[in-house]
Structure formats: C-alpha cells, structure tokens
Design a protein around this motif. Structure first.
Motif, PDB file in Angstrom:
ATOM      1  N   GLY A   6      -1.867  -8.215   5.813  1.00 15.95           N
ATOM      2  CA  GLY A   6      -0.919  -9.320   5.741  1.00 15.95           C
ATOM      3  C   GLY A   6       0.170  -9.050   4.718  1.00 15.95           C
ATOM      4  O   GLY A   6      -0.034  -8.348   3.720  1.00 15.95           O
ATOM      5  N   LEU A   7       1.331  -9.641   4.947  1.00 15.79           N
ATOM      6  CA  LEU A   7       2.463  -9.415   4.063  1.00 15.79           C
ATOM      7  C   LEU A   7       2.189  -9.934   2.656  1.00 15.79           C
ATOM      8  O   LEU A   7       2.484  -9.252   1.662  1.00 15.79           O
ATOM      9  N   GLU A   8       1.628 -11.117   2.551  1.00 15.00           N
ATOM     10  CA  GLU A   8       1.414 -11.692   1.222  1.00 15.00           C
ATOM     11  C   GLU A   8       0.443 -10.847   0.408  1.00 15.00           C
ATOM     12  O   GLU A   8       0.663 -10.610  -0.788  1.00 15.00           O
ATOM     13  N   GLU A   9      -0.629 -10.379   1.023  1.00 16.85           N
ATOM     14  CA  GLU A   9      -1.585  -9.564   0.281  1.00 16.85           C
ATOM     15  C   GLU A   9      -0.964  -8.234  -0.114  1.00 16.85           C
ATOM     16  O   GLU A   9      -1.259  -7.681  -1.173  1.00 16.85           O
ATOM     17  N   MET A  10      -0.093  -7.705   0.729  1.00 10.82           N
ATOM     18  CA  MET A  10       0.575  -6.452   0.378  1.00 10.82           C
ATOM     19  C   MET A  10       1.527  -6.666  -0.798  1.00 10.82           C
ATOM     20  O   MET A  10       1.593  -5.844  -1.720  1.00 10.82           O
ATOM     21  N   LEU A  11       2.255  -7.761  -0.791  1.00 12.09           N
ATOM     22  CA  LEU A  11       3.203  -8.027  -1.867  1.00 12.09           C
ATOM     23  C   LEU A  11       2.504  -8.241  -3.200  1.00 12.09           C
ATOM     24  O   LEU A  11       3.077  -7.978  -4.264  1.00 12.09           O
ATOM     25  N   GLU A  12       1.280  -8.715  -3.153  1.00 12.23           N
ATOM     26  CA  GLU A  12       0.519  -8.922  -4.389  1.00 12.23           C
ATOM     27  C   GLU A  12      -0.033  -7.615  -4.956  1.00 12.23           C
ATOM     28  O   GLU A  12      -0.452  -7.582  -6.111  1.00 12.23           O
ATOM     29  N   HIS A  13      -0.030  -6.557  -4.160  1.00 13.29           N
ATOM     30  CA  HIS A  13      -0.613  -5.297  -4.601  1.00 13.29           C
ATOM     31  C   HIS A  13       0.425  -4.467  -5.344  1.00 13.29           C
ATOM     32  O   HIS A  13       1.578  -4.348  -4.896  1.00 13.29           O
ATOM     33  N   PRO A  14       0.073  -3.874  -6.488  1.00 13.44           N
ATOM     34  CA  PRO A  14       1.067  -3.119  -7.263  1.00 13.44           C
ATOM     35  C   PRO A  14       1.632  -1.906  -6.525  1.00 13.44           C
ATOM     36  O   PRO A  14       2.737  -1.449  -6.835  1.00 13.44           O
ATOM     37  N   ASP A  15       0.886  -1.373  -5.562  1.00 15.43           N
ATOM     38  CA  ASP A  15       1.348  -0.204  -4.815  1.00 15.43           C
ATOM     39  C   ASP A  15       1.877  -0.574  -3.433  1.00 15.43           C
ATOM     40  O   ASP A  15       1.846   0.247  -2.507  1.00 15.43           O
ATOM     41  N   CYS A  16       2.369  -1.796  -3.287  1.00 16.84           N
ATOM     42  CA  CYS A  16       2.823  -2.291  -1.994  1.00 16.84           C
ATOM     43  C   CYS A  16       3.762  -1.306  -1.299  1.00 16.84           C
ATOM     44  O   CYS A  16       3.503  -0.850  -0.182  1.00 16.84           O
ATOM     45  N   ASP A  17       4.860  -0.955  -1.931  1.00 16.33           N
ATOM     46  CA  ASP A  17       5.864  -0.103  -1.294  1.00 16.33           C
ATOM     47  C   ASP A  17       5.316   1.296  -1.016  1.00 16.33           C
ATOM     48  O   ASP A  17       5.598   1.885   0.041  1.00 16.33           O
ATOM     49  N   ALA A  18       4.540   1.834  -1.945  1.00 12.85           N
ATOM     50  CA  ALA A  18       3.985   3.175  -1.753  1.00 12.85           C
ATOM     51  C   ALA A  18       3.011   3.218  -0.586  1.00 12.85           C
ATOM     52  O   ALA A  18       2.899   4.238   0.114  1.00 12.85           O
ATOM     53  N   LEU A  19       2.293   2.111  -0.337  1.00 14.88           N
ATOM     54  CA  LEU A  19       1.354   2.061   0.777  1.00 14.88           C
ATOM     55  C   LEU A  19       2.071   1.862   2.110  1.00 14.88           C
ATOM     56  O   LEU A  19       1.683   2.429   3.135  1.00 14.88           O
ATOM     57  N   LEU A  20       3.126   1.046   2.106  1.00 13.09           N
ATOM     58  CA  LEU A  20       3.800   0.712   3.355  1.00 13.09           C
ATOM     59  C   LEU A  20       4.789   1.774   3.811  1.00 13.09           C
ATOM     60  O   LEU A  20       4.948   2.003   5.019  1.00 13.09           O
ATOM     61  N   GLU A  21       5.468   2.419   2.870  1.00  9.31           N
ATOM     62  CA  GLU A  21       6.574   3.308   3.233  1.00  9.31           C
ATOM     63  C   GLU A  21       6.160   4.431   4.195  1.00  9.31           C
ATOM     64  O   GLU A  21       6.864   4.684   5.191  1.00  9.31           O
ATOM     65  N   PRO A  22       5.070   5.163   3.956  1.00  5.99           N
ATOM     66  CA  PRO A  22       4.714   6.221   4.924  1.00  5.99           C
ATOM     67  C   PRO A  22       4.372   5.683   6.302  1.00  5.99           C
ATOM     68  O   PRO A  22       4.595   6.363   7.311  1.00  5.99           O
ATOM     69  N   VAL A  23       3.840   4.461   6.375  1.00  7.56           N
ATOM     70  CA  VAL A  23       3.573   3.840   7.677  1.00  7.56           C
ATOM     71  C   VAL A  23       4.894   3.528   8.371  1.00  7.56           C
ATOM     72  O   VAL A  23       5.070   3.800   9.570  1.00  7.56           O
ATOM     73  N   PHE A  24       5.835   2.939   7.625  1.00  9.28           N
ATOM     74  CA  PHE A  24       7.158   2.663   8.186  1.00  9.28           C
ATOM     75  C   PHE A  24       7.784   3.947   8.744  1.00  9.28           C
ATOM     76  O   PHE A  24       8.294   3.977   9.865  1.00  9.28           O
ATOM     77  N   ARG A  25       7.766   5.008   7.934  1.00  6.21           N
ATOM     78  CA  ARG A  25       8.424   6.246   8.344  1.00  6.21           C
ATOM     79  C   ARG A  25       7.756   6.843   9.584  1.00  6.21           C
ATOM     80  O   ARG A  25       8.432   7.351  10.483  1.00  6.21           O
ATOM     81  N   ALA A  26       6.430   6.797   9.626  1.00  2.48           N
ATOM     82  CA  ALA A  26       5.720   7.352  10.776  1.00  2.48           C
ATOM     83  C   ALA A  26       6.093   6.597  12.055  1.00  2.48           C
ATOM     84  O   ALA A  26       6.268   7.196  13.120  1.00  2.48           O
ATOM     85  N   HIS A  27       6.218   5.288  11.957  1.00  6.63           N
ATOM     86  CA  HIS A  27       6.631   4.494  13.117  1.00  6.63           C
ATOM     87  C   HIS A  27       8.068   4.839  13.510  1.00  6.63           C
ATOM     88  O   HIS A  27       8.359   5.068  14.701  1.00  6.63           O
ATOM     89  N   GLU A  28       8.953   4.875  12.530  1.00  6.68           N
ATOM     90  CA  GLU A  28      10.363   5.166  12.811  1.00  6.68           C
ATOM     91  C   GLU A  28      10.551   6.570  13.386  1.00  6.68           C
ATOM     92  O   GLU A  28      11.454   6.790  14.204  1.00  6.68           O
ATOM     93  N   ASN A  29       9.703   7.503  12.999  1.00  8.41           N
ATOM     94  CA  ASN A  29       9.824   8.884  13.469  1.00  8.41           C
ATOM     95  C   ASN A  29       9.037   9.156  14.752  1.00  8.41           C
ATOM     96  O   ASN A  29       8.966  10.301  15.208  1.00  8.41           O
ATOM     97  N   GLY A  30       8.439   8.111  15.318  1.00  8.43           N
ATOM     98  CA  GLY A  30       7.715   8.281  16.567  1.00  8.43           C
ATOM     99  C   GLY A  30       6.385   8.977  16.435  1.00  8.43           C
ATOM    100  O   GLY A  30       5.854   9.513  17.417  1.00  8.43           O
ATOM    101  N   GLN A  31       5.798   8.944  15.250  1.00  8.43           N
ATOM    102  CA  GLN A  31       4.496   9.582  15.052  1.00  8.43           C
ATOM    103  C   GLN A  31       3.331   8.593  15.155  1.00  8.43           C
ATOM    104  O   GLN A  31       2.172   9.002  15.242  1.00  8.43           O
TER     105      GLN A  31
END
Length: 444
Positions: free
Chosen positions: A248-273
């Motif tokens: 969930g978005l709220e639980e991710m935002l509460e986590h100190p590593d939110c961006d570091a955890l989400l960014e590789p997932v975002f990139r993999a989706h954007e790159n078709g992987q």
C-alpha cells in the motif's frame, strides 16, 4: 432479491432445520488447505444465493461506472490530471507515486465493489479500483469447496446453482498481462509491503494457492525480498514477470527506504521487464464517486442512467488544506439521520461515521474536521438481511449483508458476502471486528 433466489434460499434453510442435516453442517465439511483456513477463519454457516441475471446486469453497470471514473480527468477537468487529483485532495508526494506508471489510458479493469442490496436493487458504496483486493481468495475457493460436499452438490444440481470463477478470470488476466512483455507463461509474484507478510502472509499465500490451482506459477514475498538482475526482478531465485501489488502507498511512505524500494520496480515496469498489476490506485479515491454523483448531468443519458441506478447520493465534504464548507455542513447537519461520513483516502471502514449512530455534537465535529482533511458524505443505504441457522443450536438469526463484486477485464468475475449480526455498528469491516463472517455466492 428475485423470487427465484428467495425460493432457493428458503429451500436451503429448510434443509438445515434438522440437527443432523448435512447441509446444516456443510461449513464444517469443507475441504480447505491449512493456508486457506488461516486466511478465512470466520465463515458464515452457509453460502448466499443470488439471481445471476440480476447480478450480471449490476456488473455491467459497474463496468460503466469504472469507465466513467477513468474518464473524469477528461470529462470534468479538460484533461488536466493535476486539477483532477488536487480536487480529490491528493498531494504532490502521493500523486508522484500514484501516477508514476499511469499511462494515457486508465488502468485495466480490476477491483472490488462494496455493495448493499436495498431490497430492490444493488447499490454501490465504494469501488476499490486497484490491485490490493481482500477476499478474492475466499471468493475463488469456497464455491468449489462447497460443491465437494455431497449434500451441497446435490442441492446445487437440483436447483441449477452455479458460480462465477474468480480464480480462472484472474489467472487469465495475469497471463494476458505477462504477454504484453513476451512472457508466455508468466511467473507472478504476490508482493507485500515491508513487514506485510507477518500480518497478511497467510492471505497472500492463499491467493497463490488459488492461482496455482489455475496453473499459474506464483511466488510470495515482500517488496524488499525482490532482487534485480540487469533490471529484471527475481523472487526466491525465480524470474518475475507480473507483480500482483499488495504494498500500500501509505505503508510505503512510512518506510524510510520508500523510494529505494519502489524505484527499481518502477524502472522494471517502464522498461518492459515486469508488469505491475495494476499500475495505479489513484482512481480508487472515494471522492471519484462523489464527482459522478454531483456532476451526473455532465454524462450521456445512458451513462447517467447507470450512475443513478447504482450510486447513492454523495458529495465531497472537503479536502486537505481547505476551510469548512459551511453550507454543505449545515445541509449534512439537517440530514444526519440519512448520511454516512467517509474519509476519501482510507480503507477497511477506517474513519467511517454513521450519522444515526452518533450524537449531534460528534456529528458536527466529524464534519468540520473532515472538511479539512478530505472526506465525503453519502446517503445511507439499508443493507438486506440474510437468515442464518446456527449449526450447533439450530437458532435462526438475521445478519446484515455487505456484498463484494469482483471485477476483472472480463467483467464481473465473482462475489462474496461479509455479514454481521444486528445490534452493533453497521460498518461491516474485517478490521478489528470479530463479529464479521464471510461467505461466497452461488448463482441461480
């Protein structure tokens, strides 16, 4: 309910009258894995019967409502998505994450509509549009388990009962998602947020079991368990083609590593992987239904008819940073016995206040506070009652029923009921309410 579904329900209850009746004890005879029993430990003693034609007609209206929600930025805001999300009270930080993977088209149809039957028609209370759907494992599992009980199978054959196969429809949707990146038979990862497996692990594993029964290879874990090799995610050593997103978005935002955890997932989706299913939950904001209700005249006649058939009157009460809307608050004070208050961005019944269940001072305080934080008010729909026979005592009781209609790209794909005995609050939620019981639907 239709005369047919009522007649079949009465016949089922009549079959439960005798103390040693196999129908009466069908729940105890269900063959379920330990994972599934842990996922849904509190079950109603019987399934619920619904008229398939009536239910499917409602499902078609739900498809229309989904399409209209997705069209709101274009229809009401001249295509300006920022104006749309700001009107819902979604701030820049939330919007950046919610819309990172949002393309020009709305996400694929996937969601759960929470519904009351008011005695004559189904009415839409909330539309959970997005991937983190509770209950689909129960909806996809219980009908088949009931039909393995000989007495239920005999009853179903006699009365022409069937069910909507949520597991099959979800498996097809995820396979089709995998095909968009060239994955013939995709590996699906059901991914929780940090620490989420501790609380919800048994439920996520139950979903994996459901999908594996439909020949989909699954892995289950937390977002921090994903490994990336040349940008491709792996979980437990297996490549991942589709992520069924439960973080969930709220639980991710509460986590100190939110961006570091989400960014590789975002990139993999954007790159078709990988395909993140689904890429956004921005349209799940409850304020979208208030927009449909308030601006119903902006839609075509057939669209207006669908909105008016299924959606109770509702209005936005306010958004973060805005001052109180004195006129709207006064209207809501006058209509306290007719309205329910809901925060727009919360879930699971959190923050919901039923007007008739609180005193006038509490109602006013709730409205004034909510006008600053993002909320709506909705006309109360009285839920129908389902009769239940206690397997141990034979006592009859009436339970308020909250219906769940699950949607996939193929349309209406399954349903279930959460029920609670009268006498307490009418907010029917699994969160912190031990009285709630769940069951599945059979169609007739």
């Amino acid at each position: 309910m239709s005369a047919r579904s009522e007649r079949i329900t009465k016949a089922y209850l009549a079959g439960c009258e005798e103390a040693d009746s196999p129908l009466r004890h069908a729940r105890e005879s269900l063959e379920l894995s330990e994972t599934k029993r842990r996922s849904w430990p509190r079950l109603l003693p019987r399934p619920v019967v619904v008229d398939e034609a009536e239910y499917r007609a409602f499902g078609r209206d739900l498809v229309t409502v989904y399409e209209l929600v997705g069209s709101l930025p274009r229809r009401l805001f001249d295509g300006d998505f920022d104006r749309f999300r700001r009107s819902l009270g979604i701030d820049d930080r939330h919007a950046a994450l919610m819309t990172r993977l949002l393309g020009e088209e709305p996400p694929p149809l996937y969601g759960r509509a929470d519904v009351y039957y008011d005695g004559s028609a189904f009415k839409l209370l909330e539309y959970n549009i997005g991937s983190a759907l509770g209950g689909l494992d129960m909806v996809g599992t219980l009908p088949k388990a009931y039909l393995r009980v000989p007495a239920v199978a005999e009853f179903a054959a006699e009365h022409g009962l069937g069910f909507l196969d949520m597991g099959s429809d979800l498996a097809e949707a995820l396979r089709n998602a995998g095909k968009t990146i060239g994955a013939g038979e995709p590996v699906v990862a059901i991914v929780e947020g940090p620490g989420g497996m501790t609380t919800y692990g048994h439920q996520r594993r139950a979903i994996a079991e459901l999908l594996e029964e439909n020949d989909v290879v699954c892995r289950v874990g937390e977002i921090g368990d994903l490994e990336f090799r040349s940008g491709k995610p792996y979980l437990d050593g297996a490549r991942v083609d589709v992520i069924l997103r439960y973080y969930g978005l709220e639980e991710m935002l509460e986590h100190p590593d939110c961006d570091a955890l989400l960014e590789p997932v975002f990139r993999a989706h954007e790159n078709g992987q990988v395909v993140v299913w689904t890429p956004t939950n921005v349209f799940s904001n409850k304020g979208t239904l208030a927009m449909l209700s308030e601006f119903v005249d902006a839609f075509e006649p057939a669209e207006r008819a669908a909105i008016e058939r299924v959606l109770p009157w509702c209005r936005m009460l306010g958004r973060p940073g805005a001052g109180p809307d004195a006129g709207r608050i006064d209207e809501c004070l006058e209509r306290q016995d007719q309205l329910v208050y809901k925060p727009t961005g919360l879930y699971g019944g959190q923050g919901v206040v039923i007007g008739p269940e609180v005193d006038a001072a509490t109602w006013r305080e709730t409205l004034e506070a909510g006008s600053r934080t993002g909320s709506l008010v909705q006309e109360i729909v009285r839920p129908n009652l389902e009769t239940v026979i206690d397997p141990e005592t034979g006592a009859r009781s009436e339970w308020y029923a909250l219906w769940a209609a699950f949607m996939t790209p193929s349309g209406l794909s399954g349903g279930g009921v959460r029920a609670i005995p009268p006498g307490g609050t009418t907010v029917i939620t699994m969160i912190n309410n031990p009285d709630v019981r769940n069951t599945c639907l059979f169609t007739c």
